[in-house]
Design a protein around this motif. Sequence first.
Motif, PDB file in Angstrom:
ATOM      1  N   UNK A 216      -2.756  11.588  10.852  1.00  0.00           N
ATOM      2  CA  UNK A 216      -2.482  10.231  11.324  1.00  0.00           C
ATOM      3  C   UNK A 216      -3.602   9.272  10.987  1.00  0.00           C
ATOM      4  N   UNK A 217      -4.865   9.714  11.173  1.00  0.00           N
ATOM      5  CA  UNK A 217      -5.992   8.857  10.821  1.00  0.00           C
ATOM      6  C   UNK A 217      -6.026   8.573   9.316  1.00  0.00           C
ATOM      7  N   UNK A 218      -5.732   9.596   8.518  1.00  0.00           N
ATOM      8  CA  UNK A 218      -5.721   9.376   7.072  1.00  0.00           C
ATOM      9  C   UNK A 218      -4.635   8.384   6.673  1.00  0.00           C
ATOM     10  N   UNK A 219      -3.433   8.551   7.259  1.00  0.00           N
ATOM     11  CA  UNK A 219      -2.353   7.617   6.953  1.00  0.00           C
ATOM     12  C   UNK A 219      -2.695   6.207   7.401  1.00  0.00           C
ATOM     13  N   UNK A 220      -3.325   6.094   8.609  1.00  0.00           N
ATOM     14  CA  UNK A 220      -3.713   4.767   9.094  1.00  0.00           C
ATOM     15  C   UNK A 220      -4.761   4.127   8.190  1.00  0.00           C
ATOM     16  N   UNK A 221      -5.755   4.927   7.730  1.00  0.00           N
ATOM     17  CA  UNK A 221      -6.776   4.379   6.829  1.00  0.00           C
ATOM     18  C   UNK A 221      -6.160   3.932   5.507  1.00  0.00           C
ATOM     19  N   UNK A 222      -5.214   4.746   5.004  1.00  0.00           N
ATOM     20  CA  UNK A 222      -4.566   4.362   3.741  1.00  0.00           C
ATOM     21  C   UNK A 222      -3.779   3.069   3.908  1.00  0.00           C
ATOM     22  N   UNK A 223      -3.032   2.989   5.011  1.00  0.00           N
ATOM     23  CA  UNK A 223      -2.245   1.764   5.240  1.00  0.00           C
ATOM     24  C   UNK A 223      -3.157   0.564   5.457  1.00  0.00           C
ATOM     25  N   UNK A 224      -4.279   0.747   6.175  1.00  0.00           N
ATOM     26  CA  UNK A 224      -5.206  -0.363   6.390  1.00  0.00           C
ATOM     27  C   UNK A 224      -5.833  -0.812   5.076  1.00  0.00           C
ATOM     28  N   UNK A 225      -6.214   0.170   4.245  1.00  0.00           N
ATOM     29  CA  UNK A 225      -6.777  -0.193   2.941  1.00  0.00           C
ATOM     30  C   UNK A 225      -5.750  -0.925   2.077  1.00  0.00           C
ATOM     31  N   UNK A 226      -4.508  -0.435   2.110  1.00  0.00           N
ATOM     32  CA  UNK A 226      -3.472  -1.127   1.343  1.00  0.00           C
ATOM     33  C   UNK A 226      -3.254  -2.545   1.872  1.00  0.00           C
ATOM     34  N   UNK A 227      -3.297  -2.723   3.208  1.00  0.00           N
ATOM     35  CA  UNK A 227      -3.139  -4.063   3.771  1.00  0.00           C
ATOM     36  C   UNK A 227      -4.268  -4.984   3.373  1.00  0.00           C
ATOM     37  N   UNK A 228      -5.512  -4.476   3.435  1.00  0.00           N
ATOM     38  CA  UNK A 228      -6.644  -5.296   3.008  1.00  0.00           C
ATOM     39  C   UNK A 228      -6.550  -5.634   1.520  1.00  0.00           C
ATOM     40  N   UNK A 229      -6.131  -4.642   0.743  1.00  0.00           N
ATOM     41  CA  UNK A 229      -5.999  -4.911  -0.695  1.00  0.00           C
ATOM     42  C   UNK A 229      -4.956  -5.996  -0.961  1.00  0.00           C
ATOM     43  N   UNK A 230      -3.833  -5.909  -0.262  1.00  0.00           N
ATOM     44  CA  UNK A 230      -2.806  -6.937  -0.452  1.00  0.00           C
ATOM     45  C   UNK A 230      -3.273  -8.299   0.031  1.00  0.00           C
ATOM     46  N   UNK A 231      -4.032  -8.309   1.162  1.00  0.00           N
ATOM     47  CA  UNK A 231      -4.538  -9.584   1.666  1.00  0.00           C
ATOM     48  C   UNK A 231      -5.510 -10.214   0.689  1.00  0.00           C
ATOM     49  N   UNK A 232      -6.442  -9.400   0.155  1.00  0.00           N
ATOM     50  CA  UNK A 232      -7.396  -9.931  -0.830  1.00  0.00           C
ATOM     51  C   UNK A 232      -6.670 -10.415  -2.074  1.00  0.00           C
ATOM     52  N   UNK A 233      -5.665  -9.664  -2.492  1.00  0.00           N
ATOM     53  CA  UNK A 233      -4.901 -10.060  -3.681  1.00  0.00           C
ATOM     54  C   UNK A 233      -4.181 -11.383  -3.445  1.00  0.00           C
ATOM     55  N   UNK A 234      -3.569 -11.529  -2.272  1.00  0.00           N
ATOM     56  CA  UNK A 234      -2.870 -12.782  -1.983  1.00  0.00           C
ATOM     57  C   UNK A 234      -3.837 -13.962  -1.895  1.00  0.00           C
ATOM     58  N   UNK A 235      -5.018 -13.748  -1.265  1.00  0.00           N
ATOM     59  CA  UNK A 235      -6.012 -14.828  -1.194  1.00  0.00           C
ATOM     60  C   UNK A 235      -6.499 -15.216  -2.584  1.00  0.00           C
ATOM     61  N   UNK A 236      -6.764 -14.196  -3.394  1.00  0.00           N
ATOM     62  CA  UNK A 236      -7.240 -14.470  -4.751  1.00  0.00           C
ATOM     63  C   UNK A 236      -6.195 -15.239  -5.550  1.00  0.00           C
ATOM     64  N   UNK A 237      -4.926 -14.797  -5.417  1.00  0.00           N
ATOM     65  CA  UNK A 237      -3.874 -15.514  -6.139  1.00  0.00           C
ATOM     66  C   UNK A 237      -3.707 -16.939  -5.609  1.00  0.00           C
ATOM     67  N   UNK A 238      -3.830 -17.123  -4.288  1.00  0.00           N
ATOM     68  CA  UNK A 238      -3.709 -18.476  -3.739  1.00  0.00           C
ATOM     69  C   UNK A 238      -4.835 -19.374  -4.220  1.00  0.00           C
ATOM     70  N   UNK A 239      -6.054 -18.818  -4.279  1.00  0.00           N
ATOM     71  CA  UNK A 239      -7.186 -19.632  -4.755  1.00  0.00           C
ATOM     72  C   UNK A 239      -6.983 -20.060  -6.202  1.00  0.00           C
ATOM     73  N   UNK A 240      -6.577 -19.130  -7.038  1.00  0.00           N
ATOM     74  CA  UNK A 240      -6.366 -19.474  -8.454  1.00  0.00           C
ATOM     75  C   UNK A 240      -5.148 -20.368  -8.650  1.00  0.00           C
ATOM     76  N   UNK A 241      -4.159 -20.208  -7.776  1.00  0.00           N
ATOM     77  CA  UNK A 241      -2.971 -21.046  -7.908  1.00  0.00           C
ATOM     78  C   UNK A 241      -3.251 -22.507  -7.541  1.00  0.00           C
ATOM     79  N   UNK A 242      -4.120 -22.742  -6.561  1.00  0.00           N
ATOM     80  CA  UNK A 242      -4.422 -24.105  -6.113  1.00  0.00           C
ATOM     81  C   UNK A 242      -5.581 -24.751  -6.874  1.00  0.00           C
ATOM     82  N   UNK A 243      -6.278 -24.004  -7.726  1.00  0.00           N
ATOM     83  CA  UNK A 243      -7.345 -24.532  -8.602  1.00  0.00           C
ATOM     84  C   UNK A 243      -8.380 -25.323  -7.794  1.00  0.00           C
ATOM     85  N   UNK A 244      -9.202 -24.657  -6.913  1.00  0.00           N
ATOM     86  CA  UNK A 244     -10.201 -25.398  -6.135  1.00  0.00           C
ATOM     87  C   UNK A 244     -11.356 -25.877  -7.007  1.00  0.00           C
TER      88      UNK A 244
END
Length: 358
Positions: A216-244
Amino acid sequence: MDPLLLVGLFIILFAAMTLLKAVRIVPQARARNVERLGRYHRTLKPGLNFVIPYIDRVYTMIDLREQVVSFRPQPVITEDNLVVEIDTVLYFQVTDPRAAAYEIANYITGVEQLTVTTLRNVVGSMDLEKTLTSRDTINSQLRGVLDEATGKWGLRVNRVEIKAIDPPKTIKDAMEKQMRAERDKRAAILNAEGQRQSQILTAEGDKQSRILRAEGQRTAAILEAEGQSRAIDQVFQAVHRNDPDPKLLAYQYLQVLPQLAQGDGNTFWVIPSEVTSALQGVSKAFTEALPRSAATREEVPQSSAAEEEAAKAAEAAAEAVADAQEAESPNGPRQITQKVSEPSPFPDLDKKHSEAER
């Protein structure tokens, strides 16, 4: 009284008695032996039978049914020199009334004595423990010997049963102690086996729970890492999309600056060298017209309220620039400050910002 009458009455009475003696009624499953002139003549069968009075002698009835005889307990010595009391029960049947009457005087006494002697011979070759556990063997041996010996007596031994075997009281006490010790030993063994099985099951349950918890801890860590990865990816894409531009990044830099003094024990502040340039960029951003970004292609009219908010923000930025310059001056407040040049997290944007200032 007339003598002739007396003679007639005597003759009639004698004839009646003679007739009664000549008729014999034998019940079912019974038999009676008949002797004629002192010699065996025949055996009367069940039903109506006729004999010759005053010549034939009819003996007592013999029961042809199976009979049960219980003998009193007899002392018997075992192979290990222990005296035990054995009580036996005999089941026999008379098959030949003539042999039962003429071959032996009292077949009940003969069977009893034969049973005792045979029992002593059989039990004498066994120890006490074997005697107590070999009743079937003793019964079969007794039956074989008795059936063979009583065959000429006109008897048939059907079964011989040992009703009770009573060892001495001291032997009984020792046997009870032995049995109690055996029971205690079995109880201790069963208790130990139960505890061992309980510990094994507990260990297996703990193992399974740890495995499931780790999974359960391993699955939770994997899901948390995947969530952080998706969040960072979305932030990065939003930053590049809005051209700050560098001014927006400088404003974000100033928002992070107050976090340097959030600690309770912070008495020494380190102000990076980029603070002044960031404050100047922010002031210029509020005083100059903002360029259009790629996300905002259409021109949006600015209301009076927005202009007032921009003016207030410009004043706040100017005050922040003044405070930063005052902190950098040697005659500033008593706060211990130090200008430290730290590497910027956005070197490309800082370079573009410095080129724009030039």
